[in-house]
Design a protein around this motif. Sequence first.
Motif, PDB file in Angstrom:
ATOM      1  N   HIS A 114     -24.422  15.400 -39.068  1.00 57.60           N
ATOM      2  CA  HIS A 114     -24.654  15.873 -37.700  1.00 57.60           C
ATOM      3  C   HIS A 114     -23.639  15.300 -36.690  1.00 57.60           C
ATOM      4  CE1 HIS A 114     -27.260  17.328 -34.425  1.00 57.60           C
ATOM      5  NE2 HIS A 114     -27.013  16.184 -33.832  1.00 57.60           N
ATOM      6  N   HIS A 118     -20.964  17.059 -34.133  1.00 52.94           N
ATOM      7  CA  HIS A 118     -20.711  16.876 -32.699  1.00 52.94           C
ATOM      8  C   HIS A 118     -19.212  16.695 -32.434  1.00 52.94           C
ATOM      9  CE1 HIS A 118     -24.542  17.025 -30.718  1.00 52.94           C
ATOM     10  NE2 HIS A 118     -25.094  16.143 -31.529  1.00 52.94           N
ATOM     11  N   SER A 138     -24.742  10.262 -27.895  1.00 52.95           N
ATOM     12  CA  SER A 138     -25.874  11.156 -28.157  1.00 52.95           C
ATOM     13  C   SER A 138     -27.185  10.400 -28.005  1.00 52.95           C
ATOM     14  CB  SER A 138     -25.741  11.763 -29.551  1.00 52.95           C
ATOM     15  OG  SER A 138     -26.058  10.795 -30.513  1.00 52.95           O
ATOM     16  N   GLY A 139     -28.262  11.019 -28.482  1.00 60.60           N
ATOM     17  CA  GLY A 139     -29.569  10.374 -28.387  1.00 60.60           C
ATOM     18  C   GLY A 139     -29.676   9.176 -29.320  1.00 60.60           C
ATOM     19  N   GLY A 140     -28.912   9.173 -30.396  1.00 63.42           N
ATOM     20  CA  GLY A 140     -29.007   8.090 -31.374  1.00 63.42           C
ATOM     21  C   GLY A 140     -27.720   7.302 -31.559  1.00 63.42           C
ATOM     22  N   GLY A 165     -28.000   7.987 -24.739  1.00 63.71           N
ATOM     23  CA  GLY A 165     -28.943   9.091 -24.530  1.00 63.71           C
ATOM     24  C   GLY A 165     -30.393   8.608 -24.505  1.00 63.71           C
ATOM     25  N   TYR A 168     -30.974   7.057 -21.166  1.00 64.30           N
ATOM     26  CA  TYR A 168     -31.204   8.116 -20.166  1.00 64.30           C
ATOM     27  C   TYR A 168     -32.650   8.613 -20.248  1.00 64.30           C
ATOM     28  CZ  TYR A 168     -26.738   9.310 -17.964  1.00 64.30           C
ATOM     29  OH  TYR A 168     -25.633   9.306 -17.169  1.00 64.30           O
ATOM     30  N   ASP A 169     -33.114   8.837 -21.475  1.00 65.70           N
ATOM     31  CA  ASP A 169     -34.455   9.384 -21.660  1.00 65.70           C
ATOM     32  C   ASP A 169     -35.525   8.404 -21.184  1.00 65.70           C
ATOM     33  OD1 ASP A 169     -33.321  11.662 -22.658  1.00 65.70           O
ATOM     34  OD2 ASP A 169     -33.520  11.087 -24.747  1.00 65.70           O
ATOM     35  N   GLY A 182     -32.403  13.170 -20.073  1.00 70.29           N
ATOM     36  CA  GLY A 182     -30.986  13.065 -19.699  1.00 70.29           C
ATOM     37  C   GLY A 182     -30.553  14.079 -18.649  1.00 70.29           C
ATOM     38  N   PRO A 183     -30.727  15.370 -18.930  1.00 70.20           N
ATOM     39  CA  PRO A 183     -30.282  16.377 -17.963  1.00 70.20           C
ATOM     40  C   PRO A 183     -30.997  16.238 -16.612  1.00 70.20           C
ATOM     41  CG  PRO A 183     -30.847  17.402 -20.057  1.00 70.20           C
ATOM     42  CD  PRO A 183     -31.217  15.971 -20.175  1.00 70.20           C
ATOM     43  N   ASP A 186     -29.438  13.388 -14.698  1.00 70.48           N
ATOM     44  CA  ASP A 186     -28.122  13.902 -14.285  1.00 70.48           C
ATOM     45  C   ASP A 186     -28.278  14.741 -12.994  1.00 70.48           C
ATOM     46  OD1 ASP A 186     -25.473  14.648 -14.340  1.00 70.48           O
ATOM     47  OD2 ASP A 186     -25.642  16.022 -16.040  1.00 70.48           O
ATOM     48  N   GLY A 270     -24.769  14.952 -27.259  1.00 67.92           N
ATOM     49  CA  GLY A 270     -25.550  15.523 -26.161  1.00 67.92           C
ATOM     50  C   GLY A 270     -25.187  15.011 -24.772  1.00 67.92           C
ATOM     51  N   VAL A 271     -24.885  13.725 -24.674  1.00 67.12           N
ATOM     52  CA  VAL A 271     -24.602  13.148 -23.345  1.00 67.12           C
ATOM     53  C   VAL A 271     -23.246  13.635 -22.803  1.00 67.12           C
ATOM     54  CG1 VAL A 271     -24.525  10.993 -22.010  1.00 67.12           C
ATOM     55  CG2 VAL A 271     -26.061  11.157 -23.963  1.00 67.12           C
ATOM     56  N   ALA A 273     -22.647  16.436 -22.164  1.00 67.68           N
ATOM     57  CA  ALA A 273     -22.983  17.479 -21.182  1.00 67.68           C
ATOM     58  C   ALA A 273     -23.074  16.892 -19.769  1.00 67.68           C
ATOM     59  CB  ALA A 273     -24.317  18.134 -21.555  1.00 67.68           C
ATOM     60  N   ASN A 274     -23.066  15.563 -19.685  1.00 69.67           N
ATOM     61  CA  ASN A 274     -23.244  14.906 -18.383  1.00 69.67           C
ATOM     62  C   ASN A 274     -21.993  15.063 -17.511  1.00 69.67           C
ATOM     63  OD1 ASN A 274     -22.949  12.310 -16.633  1.00 69.67           O
ATOM     64  ND2 ASN A 274     -25.121  12.515 -17.073  1.00 69.67           N
ATOM     65  N   ASP A 302     -27.408  20.030 -29.355  1.00 72.56           N
ATOM     66  CA  ASP A 302     -27.480  20.422 -30.765  1.00 72.56           C
ATOM     67  C   ASP A 302     -27.361  21.932 -30.969  1.00 72.56           C
ATOM     68  OD1 ASP A 302     -27.674  17.806 -31.344  1.00 72.56           O
ATOM     69  OD2 ASP A 302     -29.817  17.805 -31.784  1.00 72.56           O
TER      70      ASP A 302
HETATM   71  O1  KG4 Z   1     -26.591  14.926 -29.401  1.00 70.61           O
HETATM   72  P1  KG4 Z   1     -27.985  15.208 -28.976  1.00 70.61           P
HETATM   73  O2  KG4 Z   1     -28.346  16.616 -28.676  1.00 70.61           O
HETATM   74  O3  KG4 Z   1     -28.987  14.678 -30.036  1.00 70.61           O
HETATM   75  C1  KG4 Z   1     -28.656  13.729 -30.960  1.00 70.61           C
HETATM   76  O4  KG4 Z   1     -27.930  14.090 -31.893  1.00 70.61           O
HETATM   77  O5  KG4 Z   1     -29.068  12.562 -30.740  1.00 70.61           O
HETATM   78  O6  KG4 Z   1     -28.237  14.309 -27.730  1.00 70.61           O
HETATM   79  C2  KG4 Z   1     -29.448  14.304 -27.066  1.00 70.61           C
HETATM   80  C3  KG4 Z   1     -29.339  13.318 -25.945  1.00 70.61           C
HETATM   81  C4  KG4 Z   1     -30.679  13.105 -25.276  1.00 70.61           C
HETATM   82  O7  KG4 Z   1     -30.875  11.721 -25.139  1.00 70.61           O
HETATM   83  C5  KG4 Z   1     -30.498  13.795 -23.930  1.00 70.61           C
HETATM   84  O8  KG4 Z   1     -31.278  13.241 -22.914  1.00 70.61           O
HETATM   85  C6  KG4 Z   1     -29.019  13.582 -23.691  1.00 70.61           C
HETATM   86  O9  KG4 Z   1     -28.433  13.783 -24.944  1.00 70.61           O
HETATM   87  N1  KG4 Z   1     -28.461  14.518 -22.700  1.00 70.61           N
HETATM   88  C7  KG4 Z   1     -27.953  14.131 -21.519  1.00 70.61           C
HETATM   89  C8  KG4 Z   1     -27.552  15.306 -20.851  1.00 70.61           C
HETATM   90  N2  KG4 Z   1     -27.834  16.375 -21.651  1.00 70.61           N
HETATM   91  C9  KG4 Z   1     -28.372  15.862 -22.796  1.00 70.61           C
HETATM   92  N3  KG4 Z   1     -27.814  12.910 -20.983  1.00 70.61           N
HETATM   93  C10 KG4 Z   1     -27.265  12.830 -19.766  1.00 70.61           C
HETATM   94  N4  KG4 Z   1     -26.882  13.904 -19.044  1.00 70.61           N
HETATM   95  C11 KG4 Z   1     -26.988  15.151 -19.548  1.00 70.61           C
HETATM   96  N5  KG4 Z   1     -26.582  16.211 -18.834  1.00 70.61           N
END
Ligand code: KG4
Length: 334
Positions: A114, A118, A138-140, A165, A168-169, A182-183, A186, A270-271, A273-274, A302
């Motif tokens: 995964h 990314h 990312s989240g992890g 991530g 953020y959560d 996260g979003p 943001d 995922g982050v 996208a910030n 994802d």
């Molecule tokens: O990569 P991802 O989709 O999942 C993993 O593979 O872990 O990342 C998810 C993470 C979540 O913690 C989410 O809150 C964060 O990415 N995230 C953001 C934004 N969009 C998603 N964090 C900050 N700002 C954003 N715009």
Amino acid sequence: MKNVNILAIESSCDETSMAIIRNGCECVQLTVLTQMDTHAEFGGVVPEIASRMHTENITMVLEETLTKANMTMEEIDAVAVTYAPGLLGSLLVGVEFAKTLSYIYKKPLIAVNHIAGHIYANNLEKKMKFPLLALVVSGGHTDLILMKDDYVFEHIGGTLDDAVGECYDKVARVLGLKYPGGPNVDKLSLEGEPTYELPIPMNDDSFNMSFSGLKSSIINLVHNETQRGNEIRKADLARSFQDTAVDQLARKSVLAIKKYNIKNMVIAGGVSANRFLRNAIQQVADEYNVELTIPRMTYCTDNAAMIGAAAYPLYLKGEFADLTLNATSSDELY
Ligand code: KG4
Ligand code: ZN
């Protein structure tokens, strides 16, 4: 040369996604079915519900993907699937489905990590040039990775505790914002000013990062102010947090750019996208003459398109999985 069409499947968390990727860089069709609204009720992803929903939806997602692409399985050259890391039950749904397709239609099977997905999302924007620095957020994961070639990952630094991530959560939850946090942090931070003073994590010359102290300081601040009966200026706190978190990622990226004389860089996860992070790293790249690629928003969170992009170099190398492929929640990318 003949086109290579890869059908890619991603089900590692709460998105059931499939894509058809041509030659590793062209997205013919991407379908993403998110379960976000279902999990939002619980404030986070419920693994059992996630895998059950993947099972219910995966056939429909395949049908929609092929129909919208106006293609049949006969035109597909290989089936790629995320096998790790992620929620085991969710991953298993995708892996078993991919193995079934591979067996029935006699297509080679490609196992994709995964996080590699990314990173390779960037190939959907512009072919990655090596050597490059990948900032994975990312989240992890929160890592700085040096790539000297396709699938050559050298971990040069990253978080010693929480992923950005995850932080953020958690902050979103403390601020009373809805999942996904996260979003929402943001968005809220756009209305705020960085008026809260927060500790600066890892203010040193190492490539180590840390987010748990920052997270705790916000939890404590909210707790103490609430006890004193003081109002929290949520947008200002969100902005102060975001500036501190992004600053750490930018500072550590600069150290890596200087030490490894980086000319190419990508952001992944995922982050990415910030908006603050995108701007901050773009500024760093401009200052140090680094060519930066960031995936468009759809490819940051994802999705299966990134899995198809990451599968292509493996297809070219003939690195195929067989029907003994299993899902694993752990991570063995680097
Ligand atoms: O990569 P991802 O989709 O999942 C993993 O593979 O872990 O990342 C998810 C993470 C979540 O913690 C989410 O809150 C964060 O990415 N995230 C953001 C934004 N969009 C998603 N964090 C900050 N700002 C954003 N715009
Ligand atoms: Zn992800």
